[in-house]
Design a protein around this motif. Structure first.
Motif, mmCIF file in Angstrom:
data_model
loop_
_atom_site.group_PDB
_atom_site.id
_atom_site.type_symbol
_atom_site.label_atom_id
_atom_site.label_comp_id
_atom_site.label_asym_id
_atom_site.label_seq_id
_atom_site.Cartn_x
_atom_site.Cartn_y
_atom_site.Cartn_z
ATOM 1 N N UNK A 141 51.578 1.230 -116.365
ATOM 2 C CA UNK A 141 51.456 1.990 -115.120
ATOM 3 C C UNK A 141 50.023 2.011 -114.621
ATOM 4 N N UNK A 142 49.861 1.727 -113.353
ATOM 5 C CA UNK A 142 48.517 1.653 -112.760
ATOM 6 C C UNK A 142 47.808 2.998 -112.906
ATOM 7 N N UNK A 143 46.595 2.962 -113.447
ATOM 8 C CA UNK A 143 45.838 4.191 -113.656
ATOM 9 C C UNK A 143 45.238 4.723 -112.354
ATOM 10 N N UNK A 144 44.997 3.816 -111.400
ATOM 11 C CA UNK A 144 44.392 4.248 -110.131
ATOM 12 C C UNK A 144 45.342 5.130 -109.334
ATOM 13 N N UNK A 150 50.575 4.240 -104.702
ATOM 14 C CA UNK A 150 49.690 4.717 -103.636
ATOM 15 C C UNK A 150 49.511 6.217 -103.773
ATOM 16 N N UNK A 151 48.970 6.847 -102.765
ATOM 17 C CA UNK A 151 48.765 8.288 -102.805
ATOM 18 C C UNK A 151 50.096 9.016 -102.688
ATOM 19 N N UNK A 152 50.224 10.082 -103.446
ATOM 20 C CA UNK A 152 51.500 10.791 -103.507
ATOM 21 C C UNK A 152 51.906 11.394 -102.169
ATOM 22 N N UNK A 153 50.917 11.755 -101.331
ATOM 23 C CA UNK A 153 51.245 12.422 -100.074
ATOM 24 C C UNK A 153 51.852 11.481 -99.031
ATOM 25 N N UNK A 154 51.740 10.164 -99.239
ATOM 26 C CA UNK A 154 52.298 9.221 -98.261
ATOM 27 C C UNK A 154 53.590 8.581 -98.782
ATOM 28 N N UNK A 155 54.040 8.991 -99.961
ATOM 29 C CA UNK A 155 55.280 8.454 -100.484
ATOM 30 C C UNK A 155 56.465 8.934 -99.659
ATOM 31 N N UNK A 194 59.195 4.908 -101.769
ATOM 32 C CA UNK A 194 58.539 3.723 -101.215
ATOM 33 C C UNK A 194 57.275 4.178 -100.488
ATOM 34 N N UNK A 195 56.369 3.242 -100.319
ATOM 35 C CA UNK A 195 55.093 3.574 -99.689
ATOM 36 C C UNK A 195 54.767 2.532 -98.629
ATOM 37 N N UNK A 196 54.337 2.957 -97.457
ATOM 38 C CA UNK A 196 53.980 1.992 -96.408
ATOM 39 C C UNK A 196 52.911 1.031 -96.903
ATOM 40 N N UNK A 197 52.947 -0.197 -96.395
ATOM 41 C CA UNK A 197 52.039 -1.236 -96.880
ATOM 42 C C UNK A 197 50.576 -0.852 -96.728
ATOM 43 N N UNK A 198 50.224 -0.208 -95.617
ATOM 44 C CA UNK A 198 48.809 0.108 -95.370
ATOM 45 C C UNK A 198 48.276 1.194 -96.303
ATOM 46 N N UNK A 199 49.175 1.919 -96.960
ATOM 47 C CA UNK A 199 48.741 2.985 -97.857
ATOM 48 C C UNK A 199 48.911 2.615 -99.330
ATOM 49 N N UNK A 200 49.218 1.372 -99.606
ATOM 50 C CA UNK A 200 49.446 0.964 -100.986
ATOM 51 C C UNK A 200 48.144 0.921 -101.788
ATOM 52 N N UNK A 205 48.474 -3.109 -105.612
ATOM 53 C CA UNK A 205 49.126 -3.595 -104.390
ATOM 54 C C UNK A 205 50.504 -2.978 -104.191
ATOM 55 N N UNK A 206 50.653 -1.736 -104.652
ATOM 56 C CA UNK A 206 51.918 -1.050 -104.477
ATOM 57 C C UNK A 206 52.964 -1.380 -105.522
ATOM 58 N N UNK A 207 52.622 -2.197 -106.519
ATOM 59 C CA UNK A 207 53.590 -2.574 -107.553
ATOM 60 C C UNK A 207 53.751 -1.511 -108.634
ATOM 61 N N UNK A 208 52.879 -0.533 -108.635
ATOM 62 C CA UNK A 208 52.926 0.597 -109.577
ATOM 63 C C UNK A 208 52.453 0.234 -110.979
ATOM 64 N N UNK A 209 52.300 -1.054 -111.287
ATOM 65 C CA UNK A 209 51.823 -1.473 -112.597
ATOM 66 C C UNK A 209 50.643 -2.415 -112.431
ATOM 67 N N UNK A 210 49.798 -2.463 -113.455
ATOM 68 C CA UNK A 210 48.627 -3.349 -113.448
ATOM 69 C C UNK A 210 48.475 -3.958 -114.829
ATOM 70 N N UNK A 211 47.790 -5.079 -114.886
ATOM 71 C CA UNK A 211 47.583 -5.768 -116.160
ATOM 72 C C UNK A 211 46.502 -5.064 -116.979
ATOM 73 N N UNK A 212 46.711 -5.023 -118.275
ATOM 74 C CA UNK A 212 45.759 -4.415 -119.205
ATOM 75 C C UNK A 212 45.611 -5.332 -120.406
#
Length: 313
Positions: A141-144, A150-155, A194-200, A205-212
């Motif tokens: 899961x992406x730590x950012x 993305x930000x929780x308020x735009x979900x 879901x999250x709008x593209x501009x707020x990802x 990039x909105x995938x919710x996961x990142x490489x570690x």
């Protein structure tokens, strides 16, 4: 080849664990090894072939499903109905809404399956043991964005699944029989949001996961066997809201140039000239797996395919 199933040959249940299969193989290999029981040579071949299949997780899964370690050609009509493709217990659980019980987790997902990899090791490495460090890259899961994308308020609530994270899929399980089961929503990847593209999130990039990146140390114990498993709990990929998958390494013994392993025994084939066969000999035939020269002494005549036993070697 015997017409009995591999489980019947090894005298184990179909639910036998890897360790139970290994113990059964060692017991039968000792009983029917050609050195001890020349009349059991054919049965010994069946035992070895059965163990080779059932000790390999992928081959065993294929054998349990198809009756062979090699999957058959696909049926062009399989999309309509496969009489052998019946739903498992969790599918039935989903079909009937859990019958008042609890699902595996809040969204009804199954526990994540382990990631299985093969470790090719030589006979010498299995005899002596080995340590190795492996660098790996896994998805977490992406730590950012804390796995939100993305930000929780735009979900926003996913319109495809109405925020449940799952969709109802219809599946034919027999002639005239349809079942409904819950599957992960493709639109929101099971998150329900879901999250709008501009707020990802910029990192994932909105995938919710990142490489570690991570490093693990694998310890091969001396005397390890083909099919042994080394498990690292929680070291595999992880999806948001789910536990991390286990990482499993399965030992695969590489073929040796002149030595074969049968349970605890080592068998080697060697050619000698006619003089040695008739008159006897005493000399170093080859290098053993521990690196020492193996001296063989024999007096008298030898015939083709005769077996010499060297205890403790």
């Amino acid at each position: 080849m015997s017409t009995r199933s591999y489980y019947e040959i090894l005298e184990v249940e179909t639910t036998a664990t890897d360790s139970e299969i290994k113990r059964a193989y060692r017991k039968l290999a000792m009983m029917y090894h050609p050195d001890k029981n020349p009349e059991g040579a054919e049965l010994f071949k069946d035992i070895s072939h059965a163990y080779e299949t059932l000790s390999d997780p992928q081959k065993r899964a294929a054998y349990d499903r198809y009756g062979s370690e090699k999957p058959q050609m696909a049926d062009p009509y399989s999309d309509f109905y496969d009489p052998y493709d019946m739903p498992d217990m969790q599918d039935l659980h989903d079909m009937f809404g859990g019958l008042g019980g609890q699902s595996y987790n809040q969204r009804g997902r199954r526990p994540p399956q382990p990631e299985i990899h093969t470790l090719d090791l030589t006979l010498e490495e299995l005899f002596k043991g080995k340590k190795m460090k492996i660098k790996l890259t896994r998805s977490v899961p992406c730590k950012s964005c804390k796995g939100l994308g993305g930000k929780s308020e735009v979900l926003k609530t996913c319109v495809e699944c109405s925020g449940s994270g799952t969709k109802t899929a219809t599946r034919q399980v027999g002639p005239g029989f349809l079942s409904q089961m819950q599957v992960k929503c493709d639109a929101c990847k099971g998150s329900g949001k879901v999250i709008p593209e501009k707020h990802r999130c910029r990192r994932c990039k909105g995938k919710c996961v990142a490489d570690e990146s991570d490093t693990i140390e694998i310890v091969i114990k001396p005397g390890s066997c083909n099919g042994d498993e080394i498990r690292f709990q929680g070291k595999g990929d992880q999806e948001p809201g789910m536990p991390a998958r286990d990482l499993v390494f399965v030992v695969k013994e590489s073929a040796h140039s002149h030595i074969n392993r049968y349970g605890p025994h080592l068998v080697a084939s060697w050619e000698i000239d006619l003089v040695d066969a008739l008159c006897g000999f005493s000399r170093d035939l080859f290098v053993n797996i521990d690196g020492s020269a193996l001296r063989v002494t024999h007096s008298g005549c030898l015939s083709p395919d005769d077996v010499l036993r060297l205890p403790g070697q």
